[in-house]
Design a protein around this motif. Structure first.
Motif, mmCIF file in Angstrom:
data_model
loop_
_atom_site.group_PDB
_atom_site.id
_atom_site.type_symbol
_atom_site.label_atom_id
_atom_site.label_comp_id
_atom_site.label_asym_id
_atom_site.label_seq_id
_atom_site.Cartn_x
_atom_site.Cartn_y
_atom_site.Cartn_z
ATOM 1 N N ASN A 1 45.681 68.976 19.329
ATOM 2 C CA ASN A 1 46.769 68.110 18.873
ATOM 3 C C ASN A 1 48.053 68.491 19.593
ATOM 4 O O ASN A 1 48.450 69.660 19.590
ATOM 5 C CB ASN A 1 46.989 68.267 17.361
ATOM 6 C CG ASN A 1 45.817 67.773 16.542
ATOM 7 O OD1 ASN A 1 45.002 66.991 17.020
ATOM 8 N ND2 ASN A 1 45.734 68.225 15.310
ATOM 9 N N LEU A 2 48.707 67.503 20.191
ATOM 10 C CA LEU A 2 49.999 67.688 20.837
ATOM 11 C C LEU A 2 50.992 66.703 20.236
ATOM 12 O O LEU A 2 50.696 65.510 20.119
ATOM 13 C CB LEU A 2 49.889 67.468 22.348
ATOM 14 C CG LEU A 2 48.999 68.463 23.111
ATOM 15 C CD1 LEU A 2 48.811 68.007 24.549
ATOM 16 C CD2 LEU A 2 49.591 69.865 23.070
ATOM 17 N N VAL A 3 52.170 67.201 19.857
ATOM 18 C CA VAL A 3 53.201 66.367 19.242
ATOM 19 C C VAL A 3 54.446 66.393 20.113
ATOM 20 O O VAL A 3 54.900 67.474 20.526
ATOM 21 C CB VAL A 3 53.550 66.856 17.825
ATOM 22 C CG1 VAL A 3 54.644 65.987 17.211
ATOM 23 C CG2 VAL A 3 52.315 66.833 16.938
ATOM 24 N N HIS A 4 55.004 65.220 20.369
ATOM 25 C CA HIS A 4 56.222 65.131 21.190
ATOM 26 C C HIS A 4 57.390 64.597 20.368
ATOM 27 O O HIS A 4 57.207 63.851 19.407
ATOM 28 C CB HIS A 4 55.961 64.256 22.414
ATOM 29 C CG HIS A 4 55.139 64.965 23.441
ATOM 30 N ND1 HIS A 4 55.690 65.735 24.430
ATOM 31 C CD2 HIS A 4 53.794 65.050 23.602
ATOM 32 C CE1 HIS A 4 54.725 66.251 25.169
ATOM 33 N NE2 HIS A 4 53.565 65.851 24.687
ATOM 34 N N GLY A 5 58.590 65.017 20.792
ATOM 35 C CA GLY A 5 59.802 64.681 20.067
ATOM 36 C C GLY A 5 60.259 65.795 19.163
ATOM 37 O O GLY A 5 61.167 65.613 18.343
ATOM 38 N N MET B 1 62.315 68.782 10.498
ATOM 39 C CA MET B 1 62.605 67.738 11.481
ATOM 40 C C MET B 1 63.469 66.624 10.900
ATOM 41 O O MET B 1 63.920 65.742 11.633
ATOM 42 C CB MET B 1 61.317 67.131 12.027
ATOM 43 C CG MET B 1 60.633 67.941 13.117
ATOM 44 S SD MET B 1 61.607 68.130 14.623
ATOM 45 C CE MET B 1 61.826 66.434 15.133
ATOM 46 N N ALA B 2 63.711 66.656 9.595
ATOM 47 C CA ALA B 2 64.438 65.555 8.954
ATOM 48 C C ALA B 2 65.826 65.383 9.545
ATOM 49 O O ALA B 2 66.306 64.257 9.730
ATOM 50 C CB ALA B 2 64.520 65.793 7.449
ATOM 51 N N GLU B 3 66.493 66.499 9.858
ATOM 52 C CA GLU B 3 67.863 66.408 10.371
ATOM 53 C C GLU B 3 67.873 65.857 11.789
ATOM 54 O O GLU B 3 68.699 65.004 12.140
ATOM 55 C CB GLU B 3 68.527 67.775 10.324
ATOM 56 C CG GLU B 3 69.992 67.735 10.726
ATOM 57 C CD GLU B 3 70.685 69.069 10.547
ATOM 58 O OE1 GLU B 3 71.750 69.272 11.161
ATOM 59 O OE2 GLU B 3 70.158 69.922 9.785
ATOM 60 N N THR B 4 66.962 66.338 12.623
ATOM 61 C CA THR B 4 66.880 65.852 14.007
ATOM 62 C C THR B 4 66.321 64.442 14.055
ATOM 63 O O THR B 4 66.714 63.626 14.897
ATOM 64 C CB THR B 4 65.984 66.791 14.846
ATOM 65 O OG1 THR B 4 66.515 68.113 14.777
ATOM 66 C CG2 THR B 4 65.905 66.334 16.284
ATOM 67 N N GLY B 5 65.381 64.166 13.145
ATOM 68 C CA GLY B 5 64.771 62.838 13.104
ATOM 69 C C GLY B 5 63.946 62.562 14.341
ATOM 70 O O GLY B 5 63.412 63.474 14.990
ATOM 71 N N ALA B 6 63.835 61.303 14.674
ATOM 72 C CA ALA B 6 63.033 60.877 15.822
ATOM 73 C C ALA B 6 63.882 60.666 17.063
ATOM 74 O O ALA B 6 63.432 60.032 18.031
ATOM 75 C CB ALA B 6 62.277 59.604 15.465
#
Length: 566
Positions: free
Chosen positions: A375-379, A421-426
């Motif tokens: 699994n690789l996640v970006h962002g 991640m909520a603060e950085t978001g997408a």
């Protein structure tokens, strides 16, 4: 006070996809089963519980009356790691709202949808918590909310989490609901929960929001499998856990004895099962407890069915991203975990256990028993142009070493409240979207295609492939299991039928196959020309020379080796 025995309830399954839980057909998640059991435990009669999938409501408008007329309508759904789906299409936010508007009774919404809703079911989105016009939203467990709501006379409930003792009852009492699934019984795989929650806190993941791991007993899981089997189920996936190796332990260290009791018990309870697969396995467990992990992997590979996949959450091979997001393993550590699973689980049926990785000319003609998935996640926080190069280098190193992975999952992050991640978001995912697309294409071309040829070379036999849809003269289907290959068979076969096939060609994440064994006296020109080494001219010669006593005879006359396909 409403008498529970007089209540009519409609459950609508909008499908779920979480880091450790899958419910898009042909899967059925635990949520509708446990919710049905909770309703019965609260006094609702089983015959008064109606279950529909969102696809059923799309296809049969008359079933909306069950939504409209029910005293209680429960919607279950939510995508926290959405992907591409063939067997069903998850409910979109507008459809979820419509259910609430149509319902004339009390409406309850629950499942991972509680973590948030975006504009669509896709990555690179910020998710917000919304009630979508429902009377009640379960901010705890939807099954507990349904139980308590019925007990209160549909007046309300305290948001709470259920416990394992309740699951023992609700899993038993709710098994009946699988009989109402449109895929029942032949093309339905039951997602099984062994635990939920996670001991670790990766920045983007919703699984830790369930708390620390809470393990069920092997006896409890085996009993649930047995109850589902009594209702016709023969396909099972131990997918509802963050780490299968940690089952029965302290949340981190492996417990081989518990795995032996779990897997051996399932095999004893359903000796004629057709699928036994898993999902998540944490590579950090293998790195920190190598010998116990090897023993656990050997137990799994002994009892499972071929083609199983242990998803590894590497998420990023970039050390900067790893540090900023609390990721657990380095690229080299993950590579070592891949080696271990290859050695202990990467053998094929008919070969000696523990002799993996098995590929090349001497390999058997079935899929390996157990391979990793990456699994690789970006962002994620800290992502930079170099991140993409780190990931590609890791994948090339893995391939060049002669190792195998069953699949590589590349996605963009979804940012949920309650995660770091909520603060950085997408924002980062959106900024890098133009870089993401060509990178993903490169991985498909440079790694996925050659890897698929290694894992499932031409001649590999895939049994019991279920035919799902037609497209331009080809019938596409899949086996039941974890991350099953999409298989295209030349010709138009009856949808819903099943057959054994042999692989003849490879795409990036799909294969072309012909019926197995290949009937050289009845095969079509399209089937014959799909076989490696047979062009139109040779296929024509084979057809003209019919009948043959055997495929070997046909192959010898045409100058082609057909032994792998006969």
């Amino acid at each position: 006070m409403t008498d529970p025995s007089e209540l009519s309830v409609t459950l609508v399954d909008g499908y779920v996809d979480e880091p450790a839980h899958f419910g898009v057909p042909p899967y059925i998640s635990t949520y509708p089963r446990y919710t049905a059991g909770a309703l019965v435990d609260a006094g609702v009669l089983p015959e008064n519980v109606t279950y529909h999938t969102i696809d059923e409501l799309r296809e049969e408008k008359g079933k909306w009356r069950d939504v409209e007329d029910a005293d209680l309508m429960v919607y279950i759904g939510g995508m926290t790691v959405p992907g591409s789906y063939v067997g069903g299409t998850p409910a979109e936010p507008d459809e979820v709202k419509k259910l609430a508007w149509v319902s004339r009774g009390t409406s309850l919404m629950g499942g991972p949808v509680k973590f948030g809703v975006g504009e669509e079911n896709a990555g690179a989105q910020d998710m917000e918590r919304k009630d979508l016009d429902y009377d009640f939203v379960a901010k705890g467990d939807v099954e507990a909310a349904a139980h308590d709501l019925v007990e209160s006379g549909l007046e309300g409930f305290n948001n709470r989490m259920r416990d394992n003792r309740e699951i023992d009852r609700w899993a038993r009492d709710g098994a009946f609901v699988i009989e109402q699934h449109p895929n029942h019984p032949d093309y339905l795989i039951c997602e099984m929960e062994t635990s939920r929650g996670c001991a670790y806190r990766c920045s983007f993941c919703t699984e830790p929001l369930y708390g620390d791991p809470a393990f069920r007993s092997a006896e409890s899981v085996v009993s649930e499998v047995s109850n589902l089997a009594d209702r016709g189920a023969r396909h099972f996936r131990l997918g509802r856990q963050a780490d299968i190796l940690a089952f029965g332990g302290d949340g981190e260290a492996p417990n081989p004895d518990a795995l032996r009791e779990l897997y051996g018990g399932i095999r004893e309870a359903v000796p004629d099962l057709e699928t036994l697969h898993l999902d998540n396995m944490n590579p950090v467990t293998i790195v920190e407890y190598p010998e116990k992990s090897r023993e656990g992997i050997r137990i799994i590979a002994e009892h499972n069915t071929p083609g199983d996949t242990a998803a590894f959450g590497l998420e990023s091979a970039d050390p900067v991203v790893q540090e900023e997001n609390n990721l657990l393993v380095t690229a080299e550590e993950c590579l070592e975990a891949v080696r271990v699973v290859n050695e202990e689980g990467g053998w094929r049926p008919g070969e000696k256990p523990g002799t993996g990785p098995s590929h090349g000319e001497s390999a058997g003609n079935r899929l390996p028993k157990l391979l990793p998935g990456i699994n690789l996640v970006h962002g994620l926080m800290g992502e930079r142009p170099e991140t993409y190069e780190h990931n590609k280098r890791f994948l090339h190193d893995l391939y060049d070493e002669g190792l195998m992975v069953r699949r590589i999952n590349i996605r963009q992050v979804m940012a949920f409240a309650g995660t770091e991640m909520a603060e950085t978001g997408a924002d980062i995912a959106r900024e890098h979207k133009e870089r993401f697309k060509p990178y993903k294409r490169e991985v498909r071309e440079e790694i996925d295609n050659p890897m698929l040829k290694r894992v499932a070379p031409a001649g590999t036999v895939l049994e019991d492939v279920h035919m799902e849809y037609h497209d331009e003269g080809t019938t596409f289907g899949r086996q039941l299991g974890t991350y099953s290959l999409l298989i295209g068979v030349p010709g138009e076969y009856e949808l819903g039928s099943s057959m054994d096939v042999a692989i003849v060609d490879h795409g990036y994440r799909s294969v072309t196959a012909v019926p197995y064994p290949l009937d050289v006296n009845g095969a079509t020109m399209n089937e014959l020309t799909a076989v490696p080494g047979i062009g139109k001219s040779t296929a024509g010669d084979i057809v003209v020379g019919r009948p043959y006593d055997s495929a070997r005879e046909a192959g010898e006359k045409a100058g082609v080796d057909l032994s792998r396909f006969a």
